[in-house]
Design an enzyme around this catalytic site. Structure first.
Site, short mmCIF file in Angstrom:
data_model
loop_
_atom_site.label_atom_id
_atom_site.label_comp_id
_atom_site.label_asym_id
_atom_site.label_seq_id
_atom_site.Cartn_x
_atom_site.Cartn_y
_atom_site.Cartn_z
CG HIS A 233 -1.79 1.08 1.49
ND1 HIS A 233 -1.33 2.33 1.84
CD2 HIS A 233 -3.14 1.17 1.42
CE1 HIS A 233 -2.37 3.15 1.98
NE2 HIS A 233 -3.47 2.46 1.73
NE ARG A 276 -5.35 -0.68 -0.89
CZ ARG A 276 -6.48 -1.12 -0.37
NH1 ARG A 276 -6.63 -2.38 -0.07
NH2 ARG A 276 -7.48 -0.29 -0.15
CE LYS A 279 -8.62 0.28 -3.49
NZ LYS A 279 -9.93 -0.07 -2.94
CG ASP A 282 -6.75 9.26 -3.67
OD1 ASP A 282 -6.61 10.51 -3.71
OD2 ASP A 282 -7.21 8.67 -2.69
CB CYS A 284 -3.76 11.70 -1.09
SG CYS A 284 -4.42 10.04 -1.05
CE1 TYR A 285 -1.96 5.97 -1.23
CE2 TYR A 285 -4.03 6.30 -2.40
CZ TYR A 285 -3.33 5.79 -1.32
OH TYR A 285 -3.99 5.13 -0.33
CG ASP A 337 -9.88 10.56 -4.52
OD1 ASP A 337 -9.44 10.24 -5.63
OD2 ASP A 337 -10.42 9.74 -3.76
CG ASP A 344 -9.98 16.17 1.71
OD1 ASP A 344 -8.75 16.18 1.84
OD2 ASP A 344 -10.58 15.27 1.09
CG HIS A 347 -7.45 14.31 -1.07
ND1 HIS A 347 -8.38 13.89 -0.16
CD2 HIS A 347 -6.97 13.21 -1.70
CE1 HIS A 347 -8.47 12.56 -0.24
NE2 HIS A 347 -7.64 12.13 -1.15
#
Ligand SMILES: [Zn+2]
Length: 458
Positions: A233, A276, A279, A282, A284-285, A337, A344, A347
């Protein structure tokens, strides 16, 4: 490269060839993936209709206004983060420093006083006043105070009690629980290593066996899981790798396997990262995954890898910027995201952190920028000192600057890390012979649960 309009990937006729192909086998995952790709296609199509020139803009002013307001007032939507209030301080303050927006002295002092109320009488920080100490808000509070960087901020941290708290969550196998009576995962080792090294309370005894425990989290995929035996992850992989760098043991990872895993997490069509395998993308990654590439670059360099680029990280930096600038900005401020999701502060912080990594490579001598869009999109070069040391490793090997090597892993701008490290190095390490009073994880105390980075299970 500076200032030269770069052709956007999404304007290229071959871009749609990167879309997901399910080979005629539909699954819940493939349906979701296609849905996201369609929404991104829509965003790109609108952008193309409005803009003839590929100059995506970072909405600086809007983000600044959104962040400024968040320091004084939060909507009801944030009620669920009542146990994560130091995180909100960190996310907002770090976003402001990336945007090079100064924090007014009165606001900084108010944040200090608030964080002081979150400090537990037993050491460490809680998610809010009157709650139990927890490693995640402890990390966030220490980082926030170091970003503020005033004497008032530093003096709030009770280092002796912080060390007591770290001992109270240390486990005999080298891992840490997030809070007394709480769960173990690799975030806790990172939070503990980060705050201990920043505040100069790190002792070899405190981190005995921790390296081996973190190494046991690297699985067959190449990434790291929260605890041994689970799925790799992005959040946990960053935490585990950064903790090993702080402990000087990152070379013990299977670096090539980790590299293969993380570069495979950048999405072909979207340009952003997934957390991951299998998935969705997003924003934030952009930090948790892309942030691994500078760590890996340095680790492989130290291992004598001769084929490393001196101009680029080992991911598609422009594609990531394109994803963040086109798909992750709320027009009224704040980042998110993916298209269709709400903005938010979490993020906002990690999209901006990822954007900074994607814009800057190298150091003072070998610095290389890839700024997509307008010049004003340039974020603060958050990791300059780190890169400088990386390429000039024989120059700065005395103690203070060794600590500066660590700055990427705190996700605080280097000047603030330098200042904090210099401040705390003047102070003695509290009782280096300190031992755990009891096996703290067995204590039956109840504790407020506080979310941290890797709780975000995308
Ligand atoms: Zn996310």
């Amino acid at each position: 490269m500076d200032g030269v309009p770069t052709p956007l990937r999404c304007f290229n006729e071959f871009h749609s060839a990167e879309m997901f192909v399910d080979d005629g086998v539909e699954s819940v995952t493939s349906v979701e993936q296609k849905k996201v790709e369609r929404s991104i296609e829509e965003v790109i199509s609108v952008y193309k209709q409005i803009h003839s020139l590929p100059q995506p803009t970072l909405l600086r002013e809007q983000h600044y206004q959104y962040l400024k307001k968040g320091l004084r007032h939060l909507s009801d939507a944030y009620e669920c983060l009542d146990a994560s209030r130091p995180w909100l301080c960190f996310w907002i303050l770090h976003s402001l420093e990336l945007l090079e927006e100064p924090i007014p002295a009165a606001v900084a002092s108010d944040v200090c006083q608030f964080l002081a109320r979150c400090q537990s009488p037993t050491g460490g920080f809680a998610g809010g006043p009157g709650q139990h100490a927890h490693l995640a808000p402890t990390y966030a509070a220490v980082n926030a105070l170091c970003i503020i960087g005033t004497e008032e901020a530093y003096n709030i941290i009770d280092r002796e009690k912080l060390l007591d708290f770290l001992w109270s969550v240390k486990q005999p196998d080298g891992s840490f629980v997030m809070h007394v009576g709480g769960e173990v995962d690799v975030r806790s080792a990172y939070c503990a290593a980060s705050v201990a090294s920043l505040t100069n309370i790190l002792t070899p005894k405190l981190f005995e066996n921790t390296t081996n425990w973190i190494l046991s989290c690297q699985n067959w995929e190449g990434g790291l899981s929260g605890v041994p035996g689970l799925e790799a992850h992005g959040g946990y992989t960053f935490c585990g790798t950064a903790a090993l760098v702080i402990l000087g043991k990152e070379h013990m990872l299977d670096l090539k396997a980790l590299l293969r895993w993380v570069v495979s997490r950048q999405m072909r069509f979207e340009g952003g990262f997934q957390g991951r395998c299998n998935k969705l993308v997003d924003g934030c990654y952009s930090f948790w995954q892309a942030g691994l590439l500078p760590l890996l670059h340095r680790a492989l360099f130290k291992e004598g890898e001769s084929e490393l680029s001196r101009q680029r990280w080992m991911f598609e930096q422009q594609a990531l910027q394109e994803y963040i600038l086109l798909c992750c900005q709320n027009p009224t401020g704040g980042l998110l995201d993916k298209p269709g999701k709400s903005r938010d502060f979490y993020h906002t912080c990690y999209c901006l952190s990822g954007l900074s990594i994607a814009q800057h490579f190298g150091n003072v001598d070998l610095h290389h920028e890839i700024i997509l869009g307008r010049e004003e999109n340039r974020l603060v070069r958050g990791r300059r000192t780190f890169y400088h040391i990386y390429w000039s490793s024989i120059i700065y090997m005395h103690l203070i600057l060794c600590n500066l090597l660590l700055l990427l892993f705190y996700n605080i701008c280097p000047e603030k890390v330098a200042q904090a490290v210099q401040h705390f190095l003047r102070l003695p390490v509290p009782d280096v012979n300190k031992q755990p009073a009891a096996s703290a994880g067995d204590r039956p105390e109840d504790s407020a649960s506080t979310s941290g980075s890797a709780d975000h299970q995308s």
